[in-house]
Design a protein around this motif. Sequence first.
Motif, PDB file in Angstrom:
ATOM      1  N   LEU A  30       4.178   9.938   4.588  1.00  0.00           N
ATOM      2  CA  LEU A  30       4.599   9.218   3.386  1.00  0.00           C
ATOM      3  C   LEU A  30       6.035   9.583   3.026  1.00  0.00           C
ATOM      4  CD1 LEU A  30       3.625   7.258   1.206  1.00  0.00           C
ATOM      5  CD2 LEU A  30       2.928   9.240  -0.159  1.00  0.00           C
ATOM      6  N   ALA A  84       0.827  -1.206   0.000  1.00  0.00           N
ATOM      7  CA  ALA A  84       0.000   0.000   0.000  1.00  0.00           C
ATOM      8  C   ALA A  84       0.862   1.258   0.000  1.00  0.00           C
ATOM      9  CB  ALA A  84      -0.929  -0.013   1.212  1.00  0.00           C
ATOM     10  N   THR A  85       1.944   1.236   0.791  1.00  0.00           N
ATOM     11  CA  THR A  85       2.851   2.386   0.830  1.00  0.00           C
ATOM     12  C   THR A  85       3.539   2.573  -0.505  1.00  0.00           C
ATOM     13  OG1 THR A  85       3.230   2.072   3.202  1.00  0.00           O
ATOM     14  CG2 THR A  85       4.846   3.387   1.992  1.00  0.00           C
ATOM     15  N   LEU A 119       5.661  14.672  -2.519  1.00  0.00           N
ATOM     16  CA  LEU A 119       5.784  13.805  -1.351  1.00  0.00           C
ATOM     17  C   LEU A 119       5.887  14.611  -0.062  1.00  0.00           C
ATOM     18  CD1 LEU A 119       8.217  11.028  -2.654  1.00  0.00           C
ATOM     19  CD2 LEU A 119       5.825  10.739  -2.004  1.00  0.00           C
ATOM     20  N   ASP A 135       2.883  15.203   2.251  1.00  0.00           N
ATOM     21  CA  ASP A 135       2.432  14.141   3.162  1.00  0.00           C
ATOM     22  C   ASP A 135       3.635  13.715   3.997  1.00  0.00           C
ATOM     23  OD1 ASP A 135       1.546  11.848   4.445  1.00  0.00           O
ATOM     24  OD2 ASP A 135       0.401  11.115   2.722  1.00  0.00           O
ATOM     25  N   GLU A 191       2.470   1.699  -3.421  1.00  0.00           N
ATOM     26  CA  GLU A 191       1.498   2.193  -4.402  1.00  0.00           C
ATOM     27  C   GLU A 191       1.275   3.691  -4.231  1.00  0.00           C
ATOM     28  OE1 GLU A 191      -1.997  -0.122  -3.912  1.00  0.00           O
ATOM     29  OE2 GLU A 191      -1.115  -1.982  -4.716  1.00  0.00           O
ATOM     30  N   ARG A 192       1.232   4.152  -2.997  1.00  0.00           N
ATOM     31  CA  ARG A 192       1.039   5.583  -2.760  1.00  0.00           C
ATOM     32  C   ARG A 192       2.245   6.382  -3.233  1.00  0.00           C
ATOM     33  NH1 ARG A 192      -0.074   6.631   3.249  1.00  0.00           N
ATOM     34  NH2 ARG A 192      -0.287   8.764   2.461  1.00  0.00           N
ATOM     35  N   ILE A 193       3.450   5.856  -2.988  1.00  0.00           N
ATOM     36  CA  ILE A 193       4.656   6.562  -3.447  1.00  0.00           C
ATOM     37  C   ILE A 193       4.703   6.598  -4.968  1.00  0.00           C
ATOM     38  CG2 ILE A 193       7.178   6.469  -3.509  1.00  0.00           C
ATOM     39  CD1 ILE A 193       7.100   5.306  -0.688  1.00  0.00           C
ATOM     40  N   ALA A 243       2.170   6.546  -6.987  1.00  0.00           N
ATOM     41  CA  ALA A 243       1.100   7.383  -7.521  1.00  0.00           C
ATOM     42  C   ALA A 243       1.302   8.865  -7.211  1.00  0.00           C
ATOM     43  CB  ALA A 243      -0.244   6.918  -6.957  1.00  0.00           C
ATOM     44  N   THR A 244       2.250   9.181  -6.342  1.00  0.00           N
ATOM     45  CA  THR A 244       2.490  10.572  -5.950  1.00  0.00           C
ATOM     46  C   THR A 244       3.683  11.128  -6.704  1.00  0.00           C
ATOM     47  OG1 THR A 244       1.672  10.079  -3.723  1.00  0.00           O
ATOM     48  CG2 THR A 244       2.925  12.111  -4.002  1.00  0.00           C
TER      49      THR A 244
END
Length: 313
Positions: free
Chosen positions: A106, A87-88, A100, A103, A90-92, A94-95
Motif C-alpha cells: 500500500l 479500493a486502493t 502506511l 503495509d 479507500e484503503r489509503i 482509511a489508514t
Amino acid sequence: MSDKLHIDEPTGTEFVGHEWDGIQELNTPLPRWWLWTFYATVVWAIGYVVLYPAWPLVSQATEGTLGWSSRGDLAQEMSAAEEARAATFERIAATDITDLADDPALLNQAIAGGASAFKQHCVQCHGAGAAGYEEYGYPNLNDDDWLWGGSLNDIEYTLTHGIRWEGSRETRLAFMPAFEGIFSSAEVDALAGHVLSFSGGSQSSTRGAELYELNCAACHQPSGEGDRMQGAPALNDAIWLYGDSRANIRQQILAPRHGAMPGWSDKLDPVTIRMLAVYVHSRGGGEAEAIPEEPQISDEVAAASTEEGNGNS
C-alpha cells in the motif's frame, strides 16, 4: 480520314481533343481493379457516415446509428480505471498516514500515486527532481532542512493549508521584519558575518554577535538552530533558501523575501494530498514523527495519585 485523326494509331486509343504544344491527351480507360477499389471505398465511406460520428455540427458531431464515440470510449476507460483504483484509495484514506509503512504494498501504491500528482502539480516550482530553484526561493525537497517539519503529518498539513496562503485560516505563517534603515551598512555586514559563522562560512565579530542576540536570537535561536514553531529557518547548516553569499544574506536582512505556497485542499482530494505527502517524504529528506513528550509529574503528585488509587480500590 476524320476518324483516323481522332485515334492514336499505335494504341488505337481515342484522343480527348486537348492539345498543348502539339501534345494531345489520350482517353485511356482506368484499370478495372482501380475502379472496383474506388467503388468499394465509396460504399465503405457511406457505411461509415451512417454508423459512426462523421459530420461536425455546432456543439458535436452526428452520433451514428451505433452510438459510439471516442469520447464515450475514453470515459468508459477512465471509469474502469477509477473503479480499479477506488479500493486502493479507500484503503489509503482509511489508514493513518503514519501507519502506511506497515503495509509495504500500500505504501508503494501511495508513493506511485504521489509521484504522478507531483509531476502534474508541483514540478513547476520544485522541479522534476524536487531539487527546487534557489534563484526563486523554491525549496529543495530532497534534503533534511525543513522550515515547518519534515514528518509525514507535517508535510501533509503544509500541502493542505499552504504557506502564507489566503485560502486557509490555518495556513503556515511566518514573517521576518525588514531591518533596512535600522542598521548601518557596517552593522548589516557584521550581522551577515555572524550568521555565516554558524555554518563556518565566515568569522564572527563582537558587534555581529551583539546584534544577532538582540534582534535575531528570539526566532532563530542563540546558536542558529532555528524554530519550526515559528517557521524560522536554521542558520547553522549549509542549506540556504535564497543563497549563501554575503550579498544574499545582506539582502535578506534588509528586505526579506517571503515565499508563498498554495494549499491544495481546494483542488485535490484528501487522498491525493496524502499520497503527495508520502511521495515527498520518500524523496530522502523525510523525518520520523516527533514523539510527544510525556508530562512531567512531580513526586508529590505521583504519591497523592497512588494514595487516592489505593483508597478507591
